[in-house]
Scaffold this active site. Structure first.
Site, PDB file in Angstrom:
ATOM      1  N   TYR A  36      -8.097  -4.068 -17.718  1.00 24.46           N
ATOM      2  CA  TYR A  36      -7.254  -5.108 -17.114  1.00 24.46           C
ATOM      3  C   TYR A  36      -6.316  -5.817 -18.080  1.00 24.46           C
ATOM      4  O   TYR A  36      -5.522  -6.645 -17.654  1.00 24.46           O
ATOM      5  CB  TYR A  36      -8.144  -6.140 -16.410  1.00 24.46           C
ATOM      6  CG  TYR A  36      -8.963  -5.533 -15.300  1.00 24.46           C
ATOM      7  CD1 TYR A  36      -8.375  -5.113 -14.116  1.00 24.46           C
ATOM      8  CD2 TYR A  36     -10.329  -5.340 -15.443  1.00 24.46           C
ATOM      9  CE1 TYR A  36      -9.116  -4.537 -13.099  1.00 24.46           C
ATOM     10  CE2 TYR A  36     -11.089  -4.773 -14.427  1.00 24.46           C
ATOM     11  CZ  TYR A  36     -10.473  -4.369 -13.267  1.00 24.46           C
ATOM     12  OH  TYR A  36     -11.205  -3.798 -12.269  1.00 24.46           O
ATOM     13  N   ARG A  55     -12.178 -10.207 -19.043  1.00 18.70           N
ATOM     14  CA  ARG A  55     -13.094  -9.175 -18.549  1.00 18.70           C
ATOM     15  C   ARG A  55     -12.499  -7.792 -18.721  1.00 18.70           C
ATOM     16  O   ARG A  55     -11.326  -7.573 -18.443  1.00 18.70           O
ATOM     17  CB  ARG A  55     -13.444  -9.437 -17.084  1.00 18.70           C
ATOM     18  CG  ARG A  55     -12.542  -8.737 -16.080  1.00 18.70           C
ATOM     19  CD  ARG A  55     -12.944  -9.034 -14.647  1.00 18.70           C
ATOM     20  NE  ARG A  55     -13.551  -7.900 -14.012  1.00 18.70           N
ATOM     21  CZ  ARG A  55     -13.082  -7.300 -12.914  1.00 18.70           C
ATOM     22  NH1 ARG A  55     -12.004  -7.752 -12.312  1.00 18.70           N
ATOM     23  NH2 ARG A  55     -13.699  -6.278 -12.406  1.00 18.70           N
ATOM     24  N   HIS A  99      -3.161  -3.036  -7.011  1.00 26.82           N
ATOM     25  CA  HIS A  99      -4.307  -2.939  -7.926  1.00 26.82           C
ATOM     26  C   HIS A  99      -3.779  -2.767  -9.342  1.00 26.82           C
ATOM     27  O   HIS A  99      -2.815  -2.024  -9.559  1.00 26.82           O
ATOM     28  CB  HIS A  99      -5.219  -1.771  -7.557  1.00 26.82           C
ATOM     29  CG  HIS A  99      -5.813  -1.922  -6.200  1.00 26.82           C
ATOM     30  ND1 HIS A  99      -6.864  -2.773  -5.955  1.00 26.82           N
ATOM     31  CD2 HIS A  99      -5.474  -1.373  -5.014  1.00 26.82           C
ATOM     32  CE1 HIS A  99      -7.157  -2.729  -4.669  1.00 26.82           C
ATOM     33  NE2 HIS A  99      -6.322  -1.897  -4.069  1.00 26.82           N
ATOM     34  N   ALA A 108     -12.423  -5.910  -5.452  1.00 31.52           N
ATOM     35  CA  ALA A 108     -13.565  -5.144  -4.934  1.00 31.52           C
ATOM     36  C   ALA A 108     -13.671  -5.209  -3.413  1.00 31.52           C
ATOM     37  O   ALA A 108     -14.174  -4.268  -2.783  1.00 31.52           O
ATOM     38  CB  ALA A 108     -14.857  -5.630  -5.579  1.00 31.52           C
ATOM     39  N   SER A 145      -5.550  -1.525 -11.922  1.00 25.94           N
ATOM     40  CA  SER A 145      -5.983  -0.223 -12.424  1.00 25.94           C
ATOM     41  C   SER A 145      -5.672   0.860 -11.390  1.00 25.94           C
ATOM     42  O   SER A 145      -5.388   0.565 -10.226  1.00 25.94           O
ATOM     43  CB  SER A 145      -7.487  -0.237 -12.709  1.00 25.94           C
ATOM     44  OG  SER A 145      -8.223  -0.348 -11.502  1.00 25.94           O
ATOM     45  N   ARG A 191     -11.202   5.914 -11.092  1.00 26.06           N
ATOM     46  CA  ARG A 191     -12.434   5.161 -11.321  1.00 26.06           C
ATOM     47  C   ARG A 191     -13.539   5.680 -10.405  1.00 26.06           C
ATOM     48  O   ARG A 191     -13.423   6.765  -9.851  1.00 26.06           O
ATOM     49  CB  ARG A 191     -12.147   3.672 -11.114  1.00 26.06           C
ATOM     50  CG  ARG A 191     -11.075   3.185 -12.124  1.00 26.06           C
ATOM     51  CD  ARG A 191     -10.813   1.733 -12.060  1.00 26.06           C
ATOM     52  NE  ARG A 191     -12.004   0.983 -12.426  1.00 26.06           N
ATOM     53  CZ  ARG A 191     -12.139  -0.312 -12.203  1.00 26.06           C
ATOM     54  NH1 ARG A 191     -11.159  -0.988 -11.622  1.00 26.06           N
ATOM     55  NH2 ARG A 191     -13.234  -0.951 -12.565  1.00 26.06           N
ATOM     56  N   PRO A 219     -11.801 -11.319  -5.799  1.00 28.27           N
ATOM     57  CA  PRO A 219     -12.840 -11.649  -6.764  1.00 28.27           C
ATOM     58  C   PRO A 219     -12.566 -11.133  -8.171  1.00 28.27           C
ATOM     59  O   PRO A 219     -12.068 -10.027  -8.356  1.00 28.27           O
ATOM     60  CB  PRO A 219     -14.099 -10.999  -6.181  1.00 28.27           C
ATOM     61  CG  PRO A 219     -13.633 -10.023  -5.173  1.00 28.27           C
ATOM     62  CD  PRO A 219     -12.308 -10.495  -4.695  1.00 28.27           C
ATOM     63  N   ASN A 220     -12.892 -11.989  -9.108  1.00 26.26           N
ATOM     64  CA  ASN A 220     -12.869 -11.718 -10.546  1.00 26.26           C
ATOM     65  C   ASN A 220     -11.480 -11.645 -11.164  1.00 26.26           C
ATOM     66  O   ASN A 220     -11.364 -11.483 -12.374  1.00 26.26           O
ATOM     67  CB  ASN A 220     -13.678 -10.455 -10.877  1.00 26.26           C
ATOM     68  CG  ASN A 220     -15.115 -10.600 -10.438  1.00 26.26           C
ATOM     69  OD1 ASN A 220     -15.766 -11.598 -10.739  1.00 26.26           O
ATOM     70  ND2 ASN A 220     -15.610  -9.623  -9.698  1.00 26.26           N
ATOM     71  N   GLU A 227      -0.391  -3.875  -0.816  1.00 25.45           N
ATOM     72  CA  GLU A 227      -1.680  -3.832  -1.515  1.00 25.45           C
ATOM     73  C   GLU A 227      -1.423  -3.464  -2.976  1.00 25.45           C
ATOM     74  O   GLU A 227      -0.686  -2.519  -3.263  1.00 25.45           O
ATOM     75  CB  GLU A 227      -2.578  -2.777  -0.862  1.00 25.45           C
ATOM     76  CG  GLU A 227      -3.912  -2.604  -1.526  1.00 25.45           C
ATOM     77  CD  GLU A 227      -4.744  -1.481  -0.919  1.00 25.45           C
ATOM     78  OE1 GLU A 227      -5.721  -1.089  -1.563  1.00 25.45           O
ATOM     79  OE2 GLU A 227      -4.421  -0.997   0.194  1.00 25.45           O
ATOM     80  N   ASN A 231      -4.099  -8.354  -3.785  1.00 21.78           N
ATOM     81  CA  ASN A 231      -5.057  -7.636  -4.618  1.00 21.78           C
ATOM     82  C   ASN A 231      -6.428  -8.151  -4.191  1.00 21.78           C
ATOM     83  O   ASN A 231      -6.921  -9.139  -4.717  1.00 21.78           O
ATOM     84  CB  ASN A 231      -4.814  -7.882  -6.103  1.00 21.78           C
ATOM     85  CG  ASN A 231      -5.773  -7.088  -6.976  1.00 21.78           C
ATOM     86  OD1 ASN A 231      -6.753  -6.540  -6.503  1.00 21.78           O
ATOM     87  ND2 ASN A 231      -5.480  -7.055  -8.273  1.00 21.78           N
TER      88      ASN A 231
END
Length: 139
Positions: free
Chosen positions: A23, A18, A98, A75, A100, A105, A10-11, A96, A72
């Site tokens: 990002y 965004r 990511h 969330a 960031s 975070r 998602p996103n 996997e 990725n």
């Protein structure tokens, strides 16, 4: 020829728009074009969905006939037992990824339902995290 797929959750379709401080400014499609040019000797595809079940379906679809999956789950990494189970169920190795550093975070992002069944985890290197994952399948 190695056959790899990047599966984004998602996103990720909003990259470049965004939270650019986290990002970056580049859309994923634009970055993917650079990957294709950089790796002409591998078959590289990508898939993105904001829907958990569609991501599980794609993992199951490619999980027995690709040389590697770069995932990725965004969330869903922190919430989806289903995606974690899909990674565990397939034969194809998963890295996997990511963009960031999830450990820099919110605390809820420190949990991954994928990591325990992945070949490895790469995070915090921006879009280059994908490049490092590709390299892990080539070396």
């Amino acid at each position: 020829m190695k056959k790899l797929i990047i599966i984004n959750g998602p996103n990720i379709n909003l990259l470049g728009k965004r939270e650019t401080s986290i990002y970056g400014n580049m859309a994923f499609e634009e970055f993917f074009e650079t990957l294709l040019k950089k790796h002409p000797n591998i078959s590289l595809e990508h898939y993105q969905s904001n829907i958990e079940g569609e991501l599980i379906d794609k993992i199951q679809e490619v999980g027995y006939n690709y040389d590697g999956i770069i995932l990725n789950a965004a969330a869903y990494t922190h919430t989806s037992v289903g995606i974690g189970d899909a990674v565990k169920a397939i034969e194809t190795q998963v890295v996997e990824v990511h963009i960031s550093n999830t450990f820099d975070r919110e605390a809820f992002r420190h949990q991954s339902y994928i990591s325990g069944n992945a070949k490895g985890v790469i995070l915090g290197f921006g879009l280059q995290s994908y490049e490092l994952a590709i390299q892990s399948f080539l070396d």
